[in-house]
Design a protein around this motif. Structure first.
Motif, PDB file in Angstrom:
ATOM      1  N   VAL A  40     100.347 -70.262 -23.839  1.00 29.80           N
ATOM      2  CA  VAL A  40     100.392 -70.279 -22.521  1.00 29.80           C
ATOM      3  C   VAL A  40     100.936 -69.006 -21.923  1.00 29.80           C
ATOM      4  O   VAL A  40     102.081 -68.702 -22.704  1.00 29.80           O
ATOM      5  CB  VAL A  40     101.009 -71.477 -21.788  1.00 29.80           C
ATOM      6  N   PRO A  41     100.471 -68.340 -20.875  1.00 29.37           N
ATOM      7  CA  PRO A  41     101.590 -67.045 -20.833  1.00 29.37           C
ATOM      8  C   PRO A  41     102.871 -67.503 -20.475  1.00 29.37           C
ATOM      9  O   PRO A  41     103.091 -68.188 -19.807  1.00 29.37           O
ATOM     10  CB  PRO A  41     100.566 -66.592 -19.432  1.00 29.37           C
ATOM     11  N   GLY A  42     103.527 -66.339 -21.079  1.00 25.89           N
ATOM     12  CA  GLY A  42     105.120 -66.467 -20.772  1.00 25.89           C
ATOM     13  C   GLY A  42     105.822 -67.583 -21.868  1.00 25.89           C
ATOM     14  O   GLY A  42     107.118 -67.564 -21.824  1.00 25.89           O
ATOM     15  N   LYS A  43     104.877 -68.226 -22.799  1.00 30.73           N
ATOM     16  CA  LYS A  43     105.623 -68.987 -23.651  1.00 30.73           C
ATOM     17  C   LYS A  43     105.225 -68.798 -25.116  1.00 30.73           C
ATOM     18  O   LYS A  43     104.236 -67.865 -25.177  1.00 30.73           O
ATOM     19  CB  LYS A  43     105.038 -70.368 -23.250  1.00 30.73           C
ATOM     20  N   GLU A  44     105.865 -69.290 -25.925  1.00 22.77           N
ATOM     21  CA  GLU A  44     105.740 -69.168 -27.390  1.00 22.77           C
ATOM     22  C   GLU A  44     104.487 -69.910 -27.815  1.00 22.77           C
ATOM     23  O   GLU A  44     103.892 -70.728 -27.172  1.00 22.77           O
ATOM     24  CB  GLU A  44     106.707 -69.714 -28.220  1.00 22.77           C
ATOM     25  N   ARG A  45     103.848 -69.295 -28.955  1.00 19.72           N
ATOM     26  CA  ARG A  45     102.680 -69.680 -29.542  1.00 19.72           C
ATOM     27  C   ARG A  45     103.049 -71.161 -30.054  1.00 19.72           C
ATOM     28  O   ARG A  45     103.689 -71.295 -30.986  1.00 19.72           O
ATOM     29  CB  ARG A  45     101.983 -68.956 -30.280  1.00 19.72           C
ATOM     30  N   ASP A  46     102.296 -72.314 -29.783  1.00 26.07           N
ATOM     31  CA  ASP A  46     102.571 -73.708 -30.266  1.00 26.07           C
ATOM     32  C   ASP A  46     101.489 -74.211 -31.284  1.00 26.07           C
ATOM     33  O   ASP A  46     100.565 -73.696 -31.069  1.00 26.07           O
ATOM     34  CB  ASP A  46     102.692 -74.278 -29.271  1.00 26.07           C
ATOM     35  N   LEU A  47     102.051 -75.004 -32.120  1.00 29.53           N
ATOM     36  CA  LEU A  47     101.240 -75.718 -33.155  1.00 29.53           C
ATOM     37  C   LEU A  47     100.130 -76.569 -32.511  1.00 29.53           C
ATOM     38  O   LEU A  47     100.806 -77.406 -31.415  1.00 29.53           O
ATOM     39  CB  LEU A  47     101.992 -76.121 -34.053  1.00 29.53           C
ATOM     40  N   VAL A  48      99.036 -76.437 -32.658  1.00 29.21           N
ATOM     41  CA  VAL A  48      98.237 -77.655 -32.086  1.00 29.21           C
ATOM     42  C   VAL A  48      97.706 -78.759 -33.324  1.00 29.21           C
ATOM     43  O   VAL A  48      97.952 -79.843 -33.231  1.00 29.21           O
ATOM     44  CB  VAL A  48      96.711 -76.950 -31.541  1.00 29.21           C
ATOM     45  N   ALA A  49      97.255 -77.886 -34.419  1.00 28.81           N
ATOM     46  CA  ALA A  49      96.788 -78.926 -35.667  1.00 28.81           C
ATOM     47  C   ALA A  49      96.684 -77.866 -36.915  1.00 28.81           C
ATOM     48  O   ALA A  49      95.978 -76.819 -36.748  1.00 28.81           O
ATOM     49  CB  ALA A  49      95.768 -79.732 -35.230  1.00 28.81           C
ATOM     50  N   THR A  50      97.055 -78.509 -37.997  1.00 27.73           N
ATOM     51  CA  THR A  50      96.547 -77.626 -39.302  1.00 27.73           C
ATOM     52  C   THR A  50      95.865 -78.653 -40.069  1.00 27.73           C
ATOM     53  O   THR A  50      96.017 -79.972 -40.154  1.00 27.73           O
ATOM     54  CB  THR A  50      97.836 -77.422 -39.953  1.00 27.73           C
ATOM     55  N   ILE A  51      95.228 -78.243 -41.069  1.00 24.79           N
ATOM     56  CA  ILE A  51      94.611 -79.002 -42.103  1.00 24.79           C
ATOM     57  C   ILE A  51      94.671 -78.297 -43.461  1.00 24.79           C
ATOM     58  O   ILE A  51      94.389 -76.952 -43.360  1.00 24.79           O
ATOM     59  CB  ILE A  51      93.161 -79.249 -41.831  1.00 24.79           C
ATOM     60  N   THR A  52      95.156 -78.739 -44.606  1.00 23.89           N
ATOM     61  CA  THR A  52      95.087 -78.341 -46.016  1.00 23.89           C
ATOM     62  C   THR A  52      93.623 -78.322 -46.486  1.00 23.89           C
ATOM     63  O   THR A  52      92.710 -78.836 -45.924  1.00 23.89           O
ATOM     64  CB  THR A  52      96.041 -78.953 -46.915  1.00 23.89           C
ATOM     65  N   SER A  53      93.555 -77.562 -47.680  1.00 23.05           N
ATOM     66  CA  SER A  53      92.232 -77.467 -48.207  1.00 23.05           C
ATOM     67  C   SER A  53      91.756 -78.803 -48.948  1.00 23.05           C
ATOM     68  O   SER A  53      90.543 -79.201 -48.932  1.00 23.05           O
ATOM     69  CB  SER A  53      92.046 -76.550 -49.267  1.00 23.05           C
ATOM     70  N   GLY A  54      92.715 -79.653 -48.864  1.00 21.48           N
ATOM     71  CA  GLY A  54      92.662 -81.045 -49.464  1.00 21.48           C
ATOM     72  C   GLY A  54      92.533 -82.059 -48.424  1.00 21.48           C
ATOM     73  O   GLY A  54      92.017 -83.384 -48.523  1.00 21.48           O
TER      74      GLY A  54
END
Length: 121
Positions: A40-54
């Motif tokens: 969001v403008p003016g804020k840090e980039r936040d994690l939404v979701a991650t997924i490993t190769s497994g």
């Protein structure tokens, strides 16, 4: 030069759904963890979701139960299904992938150009 290509952003009403897609090049050696972040403008980039190769997934607290991340390893693609969208989900969403371009180079973190998601009535 590795480019991650995102698609699927747009304008949606509160309570609606969107699906984001991200494609990594097919001509690379290997892809490890892939994910989505948002800013969001003016804020840090936040994690939404991650997924490993497994297939192991991880979600930010604010999206748990509403968003689902998935991937197609054969196509080097990652998806983000976003349901029950809220106005506070409005942000630029960035795709991220840990990629080994060839077998003799290190893993490197790559980012997409970002896609705007706007949740508004």
């Amino acid at each position: 030069q590795v480019q991650l290509v995102e698609s699927g952003g747009g304008l949606v009403q509160p309570g609606g759904s969107l699906r984001l897609s991200c494609a990594a090049p097919g001509s690379i050696f290997n892809v490890n963890t892939m994910g989505w972040y948002r800013r969001v403008p003016g804020k840090e980039r936040d994690l939404v979701a991650t997924i490993t190769s497994g297939g192991t997934t991880s979600y930010g607290d604010s999206v748990k139960g509403r968003f689902t991340i998935s991937r197609d390893n054969a196509k080097n693609m990652v998806y983000l299904q976003m349901n029950s969208l809220k106005s506070e989900d409005t942000a630029v969403y960035y795709c991220n992938a840990q990629i080994k371009v060839t077998s003799w180079v290190p893993w490197y973190n790559y980012w997409g150009q970002g896609t705007q998601v706007t949740v508004s009535s």
